[in-house]
Design an enzyme around this catalytic site. Structure first.
Site, PDB file in Angstrom:
ATOM      1  N   ALA A 183       0.828  -1.217   0.000  1.00 25.62           N
ATOM      2  CA  ALA A 183       0.000   0.000   0.000  1.00 25.62           C
ATOM      3  C   ALA A 183       0.856   1.258   0.000  1.00 25.62           C
ATOM      4  O   ALA A 183       0.631   2.179  -0.800  1.00 25.62           O
ATOM      5  CB  ALA A 183      -0.943  -0.009   1.199  1.00 25.62           C
ATOM      6  N   LYS A 202      -2.676 -14.219 -13.440  1.00 21.38           N
ATOM      7  CA  LYS A 202      -3.979 -14.553 -12.879  1.00 21.38           C
ATOM      8  C   LYS A 202      -5.047 -14.133 -13.876  1.00 21.38           C
ATOM      9  O   LYS A 202      -5.069 -12.985 -14.327  1.00 21.38           O
ATOM     10  CB  LYS A 202      -4.201 -13.833 -11.540  1.00 21.38           C
ATOM     11  CG  LYS A 202      -5.605 -14.052 -10.961  1.00 21.38           C
ATOM     12  CD  LYS A 202      -5.816 -13.295  -9.672  1.00 21.38           C
ATOM     13  CE  LYS A 202      -7.243 -13.479  -9.168  1.00 21.38           C
ATOM     14  NZ  LYS A 202      -7.496 -12.741  -7.901  1.00 21.38           N
TER      15      LYS A 202
END
Length: 507
Positions: free
Chosen positions: A13, A75
């Site tokens: 983050a 993914k």
């Protein structure tokens, strides 16, 4: 004037936020990140959305370097096992690619009328078939960040934070202060004036970004902005995480995150080039830690044959989000803003959205900050509520009744989701239900989950005679694309090996 931006906390983050702020900010703005050497990052968030490709490209990261240094893999969506009725053949996909023709015709109505025996995602999209066959979403000649099939990433979160830090310091001019915050100094008006550190004295700033994780040092502890609990809606509050080696170096790498329902939660399974990341997310009110660990070990033994695994790492969390995310001259991004659960990997996506909005809307001076803060709070309250609706949809629609956890999960449905389910009894989710420019989950995602979970609509609107032919054309188009892609795309391990050896072409 807002000239000095101080980010407190590193990890994914903090460094993603620093990268975005430094890469595109106006002249004269300095970005400083302070990270305590005493607080290790949580480091288990290993799944991203396709939006991460845009974020990494935006901050100037080489995708080839990213794959080499972050143990990254592709993914292409999520596979849900045993969520509907718990049976061995119970599974469906939520792919990243939109259905063929999804904006042109009512696909769910025609699917239900023409091919109800075929899983919805398998009929309208090529991507579930790529996942089943372990195919990569691009070819070796496809440039960085470009795709044949839409994709995000699986990654090693610890390595990702280190990789971003190196890029921010060497390429973007972010100032780095490895130190511990001892106290927070305030202006007379209540704004944060400076952070008192152990070794570097006071660090002054104009805007402070709280990326301190669940402790929420600035927004939660200093300002006392409360966490709005969502445990009455989504019960999970614990996780056990473990790294599982492959039985052989050439073992296939999965193209999707697998989520397998358990008696009181679910198990994630993420394939990286060197290992699998596996974890059990569960509700402590319904199952003990020992029982949860037993289910996790049983799953690993069943899927890999391995029984000798390390002791899982225990994580606890309180599902919820802050009553405000931006207060005075402080904004929280990441776990300090909230956390629900890792289903559908929304945590890093919300970091990207938050950092992008702060970057794009950075107020020029303090007079404009309250306006920007109000807009930010409204936008992200809406987004967190939509995340909760979408995650709850998976549980609400389950027909499992084999434990109190699954029986209770249908008892509490958010009001807005309940209203939508009433509408969807007679029509499919559409753009009219999710009409913001930047929805967290598009309406096609709701269709994938709704019909993957076995929901059936009694479509009340009469279809035009030509709708059946149009939809059938898109169904055949999806099948044709499936055949072409399966014949042309390499498997994941082959492409990842190529990237590490030779890199990808720059756009």
């Amino acid at each position: 004037m807002v000239r000095r931006i101080v980010i407190v906390g590193g990890g994914s983050a903090g460094w993603l936020t620093a990268g975005l702020m430094a890469a595109e900010q106006r002249a004269g703005v300095q970005v400083t990140l302070i990270e305590s050497p005493d607080v290790p990052p949580i480091g288990v968030g290993e799944g991203t959305w396709p939006s991460m490709r845009d974020t990494l490209r935006r901050i100037g990261v080489s995708e080839s370097d990213f794959f080499r240094e972050c143990d990254a893999a592709f993914k292409q969506g999520s596979r849900f096992n045993r969520w509907v009725d718990g049976g061995a053949q119970d599974y469906y996909f939520h792919p990243f690619s939109m259905p063929q023709g999804y904006s042109e015709v009512d696909l769910p109505a025609q699917w239900q009328a023409q091919h109800p025996h075929i899983p919805f995602a398998d009929l309208v999209s090529y991507q579930p078939h790529l996942c089943v066959q372990g195919r990569a979403p691009k070819q070796p000649a496809t440039p960085e960040y470009a795709s044949v099939a839409n994709y995000g990433y699986h990654l090693d979160a610890g390595k990702f934070g280190v990789f971003l830090r190196k890029h921010c310091l060497e390429k973007l001019g972010v100032q780095y202060v490895p130190d511990h915050v001892l106290a927070i100094r305030s202006h007379d008006n209540g704004d944060i004036a400076a952070l008192q550190t152990r070794e570097h004295g006071a660090l002054e700033g104009d805007l402070f970004i709280d990326c301190t994780g669940m402790q929420a040092l600035l927004l939660g502890q200093h300002y006392g902005v409360p966490l709005i609990s969502q445990k009455h809606v989504l019960y999970n509050d614990s996780a056990l995480a473990v790294q599982v080696p492959y039985p052989a170096a050439d073992y296939p790498i999965a193209s999707q995150t697998s989520s397998t329902a358990q008696s009181a939660g679910w198990i994630w399974d993420i394939g990286l080039p060197t290992r699998r990341g596996v974890g059990h997310v569960y509700a402590s009110g319904y199952i003990s830690d020992d029982q949860a660990e037993a289910e996790l070990r049983a799953y690993i033994a069943q899927t890999s044959g391995q029984t000798d695994i390390p002791q899982p790492r225990k994580l606890s969390f309180s599902p919820g989000y802050r009553a405000r995310f931006w207060h005075r001259n402080c904004v929280a991004i990441g776990l300090s803003a909230g956390f629900i659960e890792p289903l559908e990997a929304s945590a890093l996506a919300l970091v990207e959205m938050s950092a992008s909005m702060v970057c794009d809307e950075l107020p020029a001076d303090r007079a404009a900050m309250d306006i920007v803060a109000r807009r930010f709070n409204e936008a992200f309250t809406y987004r967190w509520e939509r995340v909760i609706d979408f995650l709850k949809l998976h549980y609400t629609l389950s027909r499992r009744r084999d434990s109190a956890y699954w029986r209770d999960n249908t008892a509490e449905t958010p009001e807005r989701l309940a209203e939508l389910l009433t509408l969807w009894r007679h029509r499919a989710p559409s753009r009219n239900d999710f009409n913001r420019i930047e929805e967290v989950f598009p309406w096609a995602s709701y269709q994938y989950i709704l019909y993957g979970m076995g929901f059936r609509s009694e479509f009340s609107r009469a279809s035009r005679p030509r709708d059946a032919a149009i939809a059938d054309g898109y169904f055949r188009e999806a099948a044709s694309l499936t055949r072409k892609m399966l014949g042309a795309l390499p498997d994941n391990r082959t492409l990842i090996h190529h990237i590490k050896q030779h890199g990808l072409q720059k756009i």
